[in-house]
Design a protein around this motif. Structure first.
Motif, PDB file in Angstrom:
ATOM      1  N   SER A  24       0.686  -1.217   0.084  1.00 36.59           N
ATOM      2  CA  SER A  24      -0.056   0.050  -0.061  1.00 36.59           C
ATOM      3  C   SER A  24       0.999   1.313  -0.055  1.00 36.59           C
ATOM      4  O   SER A  24       0.442   2.133  -0.397  1.00 36.59           O
ATOM      5  CB  SER A  24      -0.709  -0.067   1.322  1.00 36.59           C
ATOM      6  OG  SER A  24      -0.346   0.321   2.304  1.00 36.59           O
ATOM      7  N   THR A  25       2.078   1.181   0.442  1.00 38.89           N
ATOM      8  CA  THR A  25       2.881   2.362   0.535  1.00 38.89           C
ATOM      9  C   THR A  25       3.319   2.693  -1.035  1.00 38.89           C
ATOM     10  O   THR A  25       3.772   3.966  -1.148  1.00 38.89           O
ATOM     11  CB  THR A  25       4.236   2.038   1.243  1.00 38.89           C
ATOM     12  OG1 THR A  25       4.913   1.058   0.522  1.00 38.89           O
ATOM     13  CG2 THR A  25       4.030   1.691   2.730  1.00 38.89           C
ATOM     14  N   MET A  63       1.323   2.768  -3.278  1.00 37.52           N
ATOM     15  CA  MET A  63       0.078   3.334  -3.969  1.00 37.52           C
ATOM     16  C   MET A  63      -0.152   5.074  -3.502  1.00 37.52           C
ATOM     17  O   MET A  63      -0.663   5.743  -4.137  1.00 37.52           O
ATOM     18  CB  MET A  63      -1.182   2.618  -3.408  1.00 37.52           C
ATOM     19  CG  MET A  63      -1.275   1.312  -3.377  1.00 37.52           C
ATOM     20  SD  MET A  63      -1.423   0.554  -4.873  1.00 37.52           S
ATOM     21  CE  MET A  63      -1.212  -1.009  -4.505  1.00 37.52           C
ATOM     22  N   LEU A  64       1.045   5.362  -2.637  1.00 37.11           N
ATOM     23  CA  LEU A  64       1.199   6.824  -2.319  1.00 37.11           C
ATOM     24  C   LEU A  64       1.441   7.572  -3.740  1.00 37.11           C
ATOM     25  O   LEU A  64       2.431   7.423  -4.042  1.00 37.11           O
ATOM     26  CB  LEU A  64       1.984   6.852  -1.117  1.00 37.11           C
ATOM     27  CG  LEU A  64       1.861   8.234  -0.311  1.00 37.11           C
ATOM     28  CD1 LEU A  64       0.470   7.999   0.440  1.00 37.11           C
ATOM     29  CD2 LEU A  64       3.093   8.148   0.632  1.00 37.11           C
ATOM     30  N   PRO A  65       0.561   8.466  -4.163  1.00 35.30           N
ATOM     31  CA  PRO A  65       1.151   9.403  -5.161  1.00 35.30           C
ATOM     32  C   PRO A  65       2.239  10.327  -4.776  1.00 35.30           C
ATOM     33  O   PRO A  65       2.182  10.799  -3.972  1.00 35.30           O
ATOM     34  CB  PRO A  65      -0.050  10.247  -5.789  1.00 35.30           C
ATOM     35  CG  PRO A  65      -0.789  10.429  -4.339  1.00 35.30           C
ATOM     36  CD  PRO A  65      -0.548   9.073  -3.661  1.00 35.30           C
ATOM     37  N   PRO A  66       3.383  10.225  -5.517  1.00 41.67           N
ATOM     38  CA  PRO A  66       4.485  11.021  -5.129  1.00 41.67           C
ATOM     39  C   PRO A  66       4.254  12.425  -5.113  1.00 41.67           C
ATOM     40  O   PRO A  66       4.887  13.127  -4.058  1.00 41.67           O
ATOM     41  CB  PRO A  66       5.642  10.634  -6.394  1.00 41.67           C
ATOM     42  CG  PRO A  66       4.630  10.147  -7.349  1.00 41.67           C
ATOM     43  CD  PRO A  66       3.672   9.451  -6.768  1.00 41.67           C
ATOM     44  N   GLY A  87       1.947  13.760  -3.617  1.00 44.32           N
ATOM     45  CA  GLY A  87       1.315  13.945  -2.581  1.00 44.32           C
ATOM     46  C   GLY A  87       2.373  14.136  -1.150  1.00 44.32           C
ATOM     47  O   GLY A  87       2.322  14.902  -0.265  1.00 44.32           O
ATOM     48  N   GLY A  89      -1.947  18.135  -2.489  1.00 38.80           N
ATOM     49  CA  GLY A  89      -1.271  16.579  -2.208  1.00 38.80           C
ATOM     50  C   GLY A  89      -2.064  15.911  -1.538  1.00 38.80           C
ATOM     51  O   GLY A  89      -2.275  14.475  -1.619  1.00 38.80           O
ATOM     52  N   ILE A  94      -3.686  12.266  -2.500  1.00 39.99           N
ATOM     53  CA  ILE A  94      -3.485  11.097  -1.842  1.00 39.99           C
ATOM     54  C   ILE A  94      -4.956  10.360  -1.447  1.00 39.99           C
ATOM     55  O   ILE A  94      -5.245   9.239  -1.867  1.00 39.99           O
ATOM     56  CB  ILE A  94      -2.973  11.191  -0.609  1.00 39.99           C
ATOM     57  CG1 ILE A  94      -1.499  11.818  -0.593  1.00 39.99           C
ATOM     58  CG2 ILE A  94      -2.933  10.081   0.527  1.00 39.99           C
ATOM     59  CD1 ILE A  94      -0.880  12.397   0.471  1.00 39.99           C
ATOM     60  N   MET A 111      -5.859  -3.277  -3.819  1.00 43.93           N
ATOM     61  CA  MET A 111      -5.261  -4.048  -3.089  1.00 43.93           C
ATOM     62  C   MET A 111      -6.453  -5.343  -2.547  1.00 43.93           C
ATOM     63  O   MET A 111      -5.806  -6.379  -2.198  1.00 43.93           O
ATOM     64  CB  MET A 111      -5.364  -3.284  -1.681  1.00 43.93           C
ATOM     65  CG  MET A 111      -4.377  -2.264  -1.585  1.00 43.93           C
ATOM     66  SD  MET A 111      -2.838  -2.776  -1.816  1.00 43.93           S
ATOM     67  CE  MET A 111      -2.367  -3.258   0.002  1.00 43.93           C
TER      68      MET A 111
END
Lengths: 277, 290
Positions: A115-116, A118-121, A123, B266, B270, B281
């Motif tokens: 899941s880490t 999936m964090l949009p850069p 952001g 941001g 997110i 997932m």
């Protein structure tokens, strides 16, 4: 595959699919051609470029002279290989433990690691930028290596985990029975069996790091800029120098194209996190 | 099987990865969230007062925001449509018996390995440039008016370039999935009189369903963050015609140095990515049990 296919069908299939392949590949082929031309010839009509002009290697030398291609090439090599190797060092123990000593939470930990990714850069662009500025590692190879390592870490762990999972646990138990310590078990039993999997993991991660174009563009200036940023510097007005842009592009993508062709199969597993094999 | 000792050493082996990833995730995330409530511009020194939801208000009411949201939607939707439908066709075409299948497959997949800045610049200059690009040359050679792609159809041009880069990805995954389909079943169906369309619709497509979902979800995650292709071709313009959410946040953060508004953006990005990630997932998790 028992079905008999006539040669006529096969030729037809080859022609249609071949045309498709040629069209997809054509842009790469074309810049390869242009990279061996002079600037004046590179902007002539396509047929003249091919058949009515001389071939020369001058553009490659010009690219090196204009902006020190090798420095950026080395930056790319150091950053992508470095981030992959450091990532591997951290990922091997973790993947090993999760594959062979599974606990109740192992699946949750794996999913969380994923899941880490999936964090949009964008952001976290500002915090990373400010932290790097305060630490003085903006535009440094160390900083970029760290970022790319963190980005690829979940993929490395995930891929290694799926490869380790395929190694039969009985072999490890047998080694343990014979009195092998944990260290010996990892070095002498597990590693030789895991090397093919590790090799493809390394290949995929180097490719991903080499082509990464968000952090490399935003965190570098002159010193640590890898090839992605080097090419971006051609956006204007040098972009109009077709032969040089082509030569620079070819030199930037050639190593990774070759590696990519070797890792097609593993690519699927790595990019879908094992969801498609 | 696992003893207590090996349990604790296992935990020790996982620890570095977990700690690093936790730090990588929590620290910047907390900072982004915190900054998004401050009036904080790097160009204006002084203290950074807490301003509540003000940054979000400015971000949402900025006309560029709705344009960027729309552009993001068009870009992601356009590329997904082209790559998924195209990927299915390509996979079907490449799955047939032919000569030199390996080489042809390599040629189709190659664009995926081209770095985004190269794809952007090469298409923009060598192909879509109205004067010297190949498309322009062919058009004027045939007596047509060359099209100024990035001037007239900037978004469509970017969708085209990005699709070129991601079509190989979809093709590769769908081809892999297609090859795992039981050939004997297909042959049996053929002998029972099912024509190609029937076999495609009732056998291949259901078999591909899962791979198609994976392709769509993974691509969405990456496509939401498209940046380099826009930076080297249009810089988000003309106007804001090709500014997506990622590019808009980049502009307010690193070009206007407005940390507060950039952070608010941001947070929005997110949240958007998390909605997609949630479904992805679940798909991957299901596979982990099997």
């Amino acid at each position: 595959m028992a079905r008999a296919v006539t040669n006529k069908t096969k030729v037809w299939n080859t022609v249609t699919s071949g045309t498709l392949g040629f069209l997809m590949f054509f842009p790469i082929l074309w810049i390869l051609v242009l990279s061996f031309k002079t600037e004046e010839d590179a902007i002539r009509a396509p047929l003249e470029v091919l058949f009515a002009s001389d071939w020369t290697m001058d553009s490659f030398a010009a690219v090196q002279a204009r902006s020190d291609y090798f420095k950026h090439f080395m930056n790319s090599v150091i950053i992508s290989v470095g981030s992959t190797l450091v990532g591997l060092l951290i990922a091997i123990p973790a993947a090993w433990a999760m594959a062979f000593v599974p606990a109740k939470r192992t699946k949750d930990v794996l999913m969380w690691m994923l899941s880490t990714k999936m964090l949009p850069p964008v952001g976290v662009l500002i915090p990373i930028y400010l932290i790097f500025r305060d630490l003085g590692i903006l535009d440094s190879r160390i900083g970029l290596t760290f970022v790319l390592m963190m980005i690829n870490l979940p993929i490395i762990i995930w891929m290694l985990y799926t490869y380790f999972k395929e190694i039969p646990g009985e072999i490890l138990e047998a080694a343990r029975m014979d009195g092998a310590s944990l260290r010996e078990e990892v070095i002498y039993v597990l590693t030789p069996m895991a090397i093919p999997g590790m090799a493809s993991t390394v290949l995929l991660c180097i490719i991903l790091a080499w082509n990464e174009a968000f952090w490399t563009l935003n965190l570098t200036a002159a010193n640590a800029a890898p090839l992605t940023a080097f090419i971006a510097s051609y956006s204007s007005p040098e972009g109009l120098f077709y032969a040089k842009l082509s030569a620079a592009s070819i030199m930037a993508i050639a190593p990774i194209l070759i590696m990519g062709w070797f890792s097609q199969k593993q690519l699927v597993r790595g990019l879908t996190f094992g969801a498609v094999k | 099987m696992a003893t207590k000792a090996s349990r604790s050493s296992a935990r020790l082996m996982i620890a570095p990865a977990v700690i690093l990833l936790l730090g990588w995730m929590i620290i910047p995330l907390a900072m982004t969230l915190y900054f998004s409530f401050l009036r904080y511009n790097l160009l204006q020194p002084g203290d950074n007062p807490f301003v509540g939801w003000e940054n979000y208000y400015w971000f949402f009411t900025d006309p560029s925001f709705s344009a960027a949201m729309w552009n993001t939607l068009v870009l992601v939707g356009g590329v997904l449509t082209i790559t998924t439908l195209g990927g299915i066709c390509f996979a079907l075409l490449l799955d047939r018996p032919m000569f030199g299948q390996g080489i042809i497959r390599i040629m189709v997949i190659a664009p995926f390995f081209v770095m985004p800045t190269v794809s952007g610049l090469v298409w923009k200059n060598m192909f879509m440039n109205p004067v010297n690009g190949i498309f322009g040359k062919i058009a004027s050679g045939l007596g047509f008016q060359p099209i100024d792609f990035f001037g007239q159809y900037p978004m469509a041009s970017i969708i085209f370039i990005v699709s070129w880069m991601w079509l190989p990805f979809a093709t590769l995954i769908l081809l892999t999935a297609l090859q795992s389909l039981d050939q004997e079943q297909l042959e049996a169906a053929e002998m029972d009189g099912a024509n190609w369309l029937n076999r495609f619709w009732y056998m291949m497509l259901p078999h591909l369903g899962r791979a198609i979902t994976v392709v769509i979800l993974i691509q969405t995650i990456f496509l939401l963050s498209i940046f380099a292709e826009i930076l080297v071709t249009t810089n988000g313009g003309p106007g804001v015609a090709t500014t997506n959410l990622t590019y808009l946040i980049y502009v307010s953060s690193l070009l206007q140095f407005d940390v507060g508004i950039g952070s608010a953006g941001g947070v929005v990005a997110i949240i958007l990515a998390n909605i997609v990630a949630f479904f992805l997932m679940r798909m991957i998790g299901k596979n982990l049990d099997a």
